[in-house]
Design an enzyme around this catalytic site. Sequence first.
Site, PDB file in Angstrom:
ATOM      1  N   GLU A   1      -7.865  -3.668  -0.941  1.00 62.02           N
ATOM      2  CA  GLU A   1      -8.356  -4.114  -2.246  1.00 62.02           C
ATOM      3  C   GLU A   1      -8.450  -5.630  -2.333  1.00 62.02           C
ATOM      4  O   GLU A   1      -9.283  -6.160  -3.077  1.00 62.02           O
ATOM      5  CB  GLU A   1      -7.460  -3.583  -3.369  1.00 62.02           C
ATOM      6  CG  GLU A   1      -7.662  -2.109  -3.667  1.00 62.02           C
ATOM      7  CD  GLU A   1      -6.992  -1.688  -4.953  1.00 62.02           C
ATOM      8  OE1 GLU A   1      -6.233  -2.502  -5.523  1.00 62.02           O
ATOM      9  OE2 GLU A   1      -7.226  -0.561  -5.397  1.00 62.02           O
TER      10      GLU A   1
ATOM     11  N   HIS B   1       0.848  -1.190   0.000  1.00 62.04           N
ATOM     12  CA  HIS B   1       0.000   0.000   0.000  1.00 62.04           C
ATOM     13  C   HIS B   1       0.882   1.237   0.000  1.00 62.04           C
ATOM     14  O   HIS B   1       1.931   1.265   0.631  1.00 62.04           O
ATOM     15  CB  HIS B   1      -0.924  -0.005   1.234  1.00 62.04           C
ATOM     16  CG  HIS B   1      -2.047   0.981   1.154  1.00 62.04           C
ATOM     17  ND1 HIS B   1      -1.883   2.308   1.452  1.00 62.04           N
ATOM     18  CD2 HIS B   1      -3.354   0.835   0.801  1.00 62.04           C
ATOM     19  CE1 HIS B   1      -3.042   2.940   1.300  1.00 62.04           C
ATOM     20  NE2 HIS B   1      -3.952   2.064   0.902  1.00 62.04           N
TER      21      HIS B   1
END
Length: 359
Positions: free
Chosen positions: A307, A252
């Site tokens: 996600e 991330h």
Amino acid sequence: MFQKGLKGITAVQTKIASVDGDKGELRYRGIQVKEAISGKSFEEAAYFLWHNRNPSAQELAGLQNALMEYRKLPNHVIETAKLLPPEAPLMDNLRTLISAYSHKEFTQLPTGEQAIALTGAFPVLIALLFCLQEEKEMIQPRSDLGHTANYLWMLNGREPSEAQIEALETYLKLTMEHGMNASTFAARVTISTESDLVSAVTSAIGTMKGPLHGGAPSGVIDLLDEIQTPERIEPVILEKLAHGEKIMGFGHRIYRTEDPRSIVLRDKCLALQGADPWLDLAVAAEKEIVRLLNQHKPGRALHTNVEFYAAAIMRSIAMPPALFTPTFSAARIVGWTAHAMEQQEDNVIFRPQSEYIGT
């Protein structure tokens, strides 16, 4: 001082949310996100972000009824939707329909009421546009279903399972707000000019549609589709690592530790174990992928991001990829409107300087 992209520059003081990438923390109103949304419905979490307190039973009932009432779209919005090119990206058409709310009767409502109205209408607008793209009749909203369940119903006309409702609602609550991201900043910049809330949300949608911000987790969907069964997790991942491919759903830009939202989504998937095969596959895949990444990429600290489990949830409810970013936006509108109202409370127009570097 010049900082490209305003990276690291503090432009806003807020009481709504905070993100600490080093500690792996996301807080809503000062409370860790897991605790802030625990045991709350979408409606309760939205009220908390808007008002900085939990609603009373009467206030919650009032919000639920208001959101339900605003599922009824104005006739001019429905007619506008029918005039839009169905082949256009859904986010583009959604932006147009939101802007169609900029009429005198609506903009004279208190800003808080406008926020409720747009939040209640948002999933219905998505479902309407999706049905038009699919050349199907619009499925009418139901008054016996909550915000999330009604959205699932309107997409395909099938009764959603409790597991699907719980999984998607958890995702929506976790993505309502995430600090000063690009779309939230766009909303605050627009409202800072003393423009209206509809314009602020329209600006935010236009920003969210960019692939660097609201990009769909389609890469994770492709990965899960390729894996298919728990037995195939290791061989598929090892082949990708051997070819130097990126493992989608891991790593991330902000969080240097595990994304706190992915932890909550994993816990929800574990709680629903056995209720949906795609959620079960995601839990098994994450555990094995983390092991293989630690083994083959030591020191990289590639943690699971939101996600990964978002993709598993979208796959479990058979949501088409075209709906991923609009669905993300249906959650984030709560944060956009909360920030717009906060900006109005102590407003100064955003007017950063530019540095001329021409000849």
